[in-house]
Design an enzyme around this catalytic site. Structure first.
Site, mmCIF file in Angstrom:
data_model
loop_
_atom_site.group_PDB
_atom_site.id
_atom_site.type_symbol
_atom_site.label_atom_id
_atom_site.label_comp_id
_atom_site.label_asym_id
_atom_site.label_seq_id
_atom_site.Cartn_x
_atom_site.Cartn_y
_atom_site.Cartn_z
ATOM 1 N N CYS A 122 0.820 -1.225 0.000
ATOM 2 C CA CYS A 122 0.000 0.000 0.000
ATOM 3 C C CYS A 122 0.844 1.262 0.000
ATOM 4 C CB CYS A 122 -0.955 -0.008 1.188
ATOM 5 S SG CYS A 122 -2.073 -1.402 1.099
ATOM 6 N N HIS A 262 -3.767 6.919 2.180
ATOM 7 C CA HIS A 262 -4.062 5.596 1.618
ATOM 8 C C HIS A 262 -5.490 5.230 2.009
ATOM 9 C CE1 HIS A 262 -3.994 1.455 0.616
ATOM 10 N NE2 HIS A 262 -3.923 1.019 1.858
ATOM 11 N N ASN A 292 -9.991 -0.637 -1.477
ATOM 12 C CA ASN A 292 -8.550 -0.511 -1.286
ATOM 13 C C ASN A 292 -7.835 -1.063 -2.528
ATOM 14 O OD1 ASN A 292 -5.886 -0.705 -0.498
ATOM 15 N ND2 ASN A 292 -6.319 -1.641 1.494
HETATM 16 O O1 UT7 Z 1 -4.182 -1.550 3.095
HETATM 17 C C1 UT7 Z 1 -3.378 -2.405 3.830
HETATM 18 C C2 UT7 Z 1 -3.559 -2.222 5.271
HETATM 19 N N1 UT7 Z 1 -4.818 -2.782 5.692
HETATM 20 C C3 UT7 Z 1 -5.576 -2.120 6.539
HETATM 21 O O2 UT7 Z 1 -5.241 -1.013 6.910
HETATM 22 C C4 UT7 Z 1 -6.802 -2.811 7.056
HETATM 23 C C5 UT7 Z 1 -6.844 -2.718 8.547
HETATM 24 N N2 UT7 Z 1 -7.958 -3.439 9.161
HETATM 25 C C6 UT7 Z 1 -9.253 -3.069 8.995
HETATM 26 O O3 UT7 Z 1 -9.553 -2.167 8.214
HETATM 27 C C7 UT7 Z 1 -10.297 -3.754 9.838
HETATM 28 O O4 UT7 Z 1 -9.669 -4.506 10.842
HETATM 29 C C8 UT7 Z 1 -11.279 -4.663 9.040
HETATM 30 C C9 UT7 Z 1 -12.174 -3.807 8.164
HETATM 31 C C10 UT7 Z 1 -10.486 -5.639 8.183
HETATM 32 C C11 UT7 Z 1 -12.164 -5.427 10.000
HETATM 33 O O5 UT7 Z 1 -12.871 -4.527 10.857
HETATM 34 P P1 UT7 Z 1 -12.928 -4.778 12.439
HETATM 35 O O6 UT7 Z 1 -13.736 -3.693 13.008
HETATM 36 O O7 UT7 Z 1 -11.496 -4.894 12.891
HETATM 37 O O8 UT7 Z 1 -13.724 -6.092 12.521
HETATM 38 P P2 UT7 Z 1 -13.278 -7.510 13.168
HETATM 39 O O9 UT7 Z 1 -12.277 -8.184 12.316
HETATM 40 O O10 UT7 Z 1 -12.950 -7.306 14.617
HETATM 41 O O11 UT7 Z 1 -14.646 -8.287 13.109
HETATM 42 C C12 UT7 Z 1 -15.783 -7.871 13.870
HETATM 43 C C13 UT7 Z 1 -16.923 -8.827 13.595
HETATM 44 C C14 UT7 Z 1 -16.529 -10.297 13.749
HETATM 45 O O12 UT7 Z 1 -17.651 -10.989 14.263
HETATM 46 P P3 UT7 Z 1 -17.743 -11.341 15.829
HETATM 47 O O13 UT7 Z 1 -16.538 -12.168 16.135
HETATM 48 O O14 UT7 Z 1 -17.737 -10.012 16.537
HETATM 49 O O15 UT7 Z 1 -19.026 -12.077 15.923
HETATM 50 C C15 UT7 Z 1 -16.273 -10.725 12.326
HETATM 51 O O16 UT7 Z 1 -16.467 -12.110 12.148
HETATM 52 O O17 UT7 Z 1 -17.341 -8.672 12.226
HETATM 53 C C16 UT7 Z 1 -17.305 -9.938 11.574
HETATM 54 N N3 UT7 Z 1 -16.944 -9.719 10.173
HETATM 55 C C17 UT7 Z 1 -17.853 -9.475 9.224
HETATM 56 N N4 UT7 Z 1 -19.197 -9.374 9.246
HETATM 57 C C18 UT7 Z 1 -19.812 -9.100 8.083
HETATM 58 C C19 UT7 Z 1 -15.708 -9.708 9.641
HETATM 59 N N5 UT7 Z 1 -15.802 -9.450 8.319
HETATM 60 C C20 UT7 Z 1 -17.114 -9.302 8.039
HETATM 61 C C21 UT7 Z 1 -17.837 -9.033 6.860
HETATM 62 N N6 UT7 Z 1 -19.166 -8.941 6.912
HETATM 63 N N7 UT7 Z 1 -17.216 -8.846 5.666
#
Ligand code: UT7
Length: 335
Positions: A122, A262, A292
């Protein structure tokens, strides 16, 4: 009578212009709902993404780079023979080798240029810009064509809802050459921390784990991300490196015309903007329409802002990134 030697001014580098290329095929969040267990509300709320583009088979980084460069050359009347260096920032090259930059160099007829790929995920555009700047400022190259293009759909696991909803395909080409008082790259800060490698990577396909039946069955040729760990680092490090470059140059957020971060997650962008005290209208955003696009987010968002009239040549802008590696950085420029 002795003549005092003329003080020669140091060469500065500027971005002369940028052009982009996006595949026509749009994949909305509703479309993603048909592929994985997700929903529009979750994606918009947690990431800010509404839709992204998906390449057809032929729409590779070299194809997108060539198309964007053709527009750039036509609009700015650039002779391909005047290009000294072609750099392609990508993590999804057409081939492992040769470099996509060589394919681009050949198709554009940049016969006087040498060409290579740059892998900084990125941060690809920011690292590429720093590379181009070093060549131009040192006098080693007069004109550098910097392409940042990704076919992320080729390495996404469409069974993994945590990653496949995030990324999109697209590319841009930028021409970097000697600047002037109104248009030049002022400063930059580049950082890496390889201890973050396991948080965001593709396990197989490299020389450590060449492709095998097992690696395909284990779905190891796809992006793996520890979202939370990357999120935490991105929020802190991107904001820090923005604040640091402003302080170093005795500037504050209010001096900036535009901030081009980014585009990985709207919440990461908001955190960085808040830290440097920037209102929403001073932030370039295209994550809602393109997701992204890894190396391509910054040049495409900058061009988008220029088209909307948010920024014009000569304005003071800050660009910043955070991504796999980890790699991150910021650059301050008079656009
Ligand atoms: O560009 C390169 C660098 N990358 C980044 O900067 C990305 C950095 N990370 C992020 O942007 C975020 O961590 C994500 C968008 C990837 C995820 O968001 P989050 O708020 O950290 O969510 P999480 O992974 O903690 O998941 C929360 C909940 C989970 O369910 P439970 O365990 O709370 O029941 C996940 O299973 O959301 C669930 N979940 C989804 N639900 C619906 C994870 N992905 C999805 C989805 N749709 N696509």
């Amino acid at each position: 009578m002795s003549v005092a030697p003329q003080q020669s001014r140091p060469i500065r580098a500027q971005i002369l212009g940028i052009r982009d290329y996006f595949p026509a095929r749009v994949i909305t969040n509703k479309d993603m709902e048909k592929i994985v267990d997700t929903n529009d509300e979750w994606i918009v709320e947690r990431t800010g993404i509404r839709e992204r583009r998906r390449s057809e088979t032929h729409e590779t980084p070299s194809f997108m780079g060539v198309e964007a460069s053709k527009k750039l050359f036509a609009d700015f009347k650039i002779d391909p023979l005047s290009i000294d260096l072609v750099v392609c920032a990508t993590i999804t090259p057409d081939y492992t080798f040769p470099a996509s930059a060589c394919l681009i160099q050949n198709q554009l007829g940049c016969k006087n240029a040498f060409a290579y790929d740059l892998l900084a995920a990125c941060s690809g555009f920011i690292y590429g810009l720093e590379t181009a700047r070093a060549y131009v400022e040192s006098g080693r190259a007069k004109r550098v064509l910097l392409v940042a293009a990704e076919k992320m759909s080729a390495i996404l696991d469409f069974q993994d809802r945590q990653t496949c909803i995030l990324f999109g395909d697209g590319g841009a080409a930028a021409l970097i050459e000697a600047g002037n008082d109104k248009s030049y790259i002022i400063d930059s800060i580049m950082r890496s921390d390889g201890s973050g490698a396991p948080c965001l990577y593709m396990p197989a396909g490299g020389s450590l784990k060449p492709p095998s039946v097992e690696s395909v069955q284990n779905r190891e040729h796809y992006v793996k991300q520890e979202g939370k760990s990357v999120f935490k680092r991105a929020v802190v490090d991107m904001a820090d490196v923005c604040q640091e470059i402003l302080e170093k140059n005795k500037l504050t957020g209010s001096d900036l015309k535009l901030f081009v971060p980014h585009q990985a997650n709207m919440r990461i962008i908001d955190a960085a903007a808040e830290r440097i005290g920037l209102p929403k209208e001073k932030i370039a955003i295209n994550i809602d329409r393109f997701g992204n696009t890894t190396a391509a987010t910054i040049p495409t968002a900058l061009l988008d802002a220029e088209r909307k009239g948010q920024v014009k040549k000569g304005d003071l802008i800050l660009i910043a990134s955070f991504g796999a590696g980890f790699t991150w950085g910021s650059s301050l420029l008079r656009y």
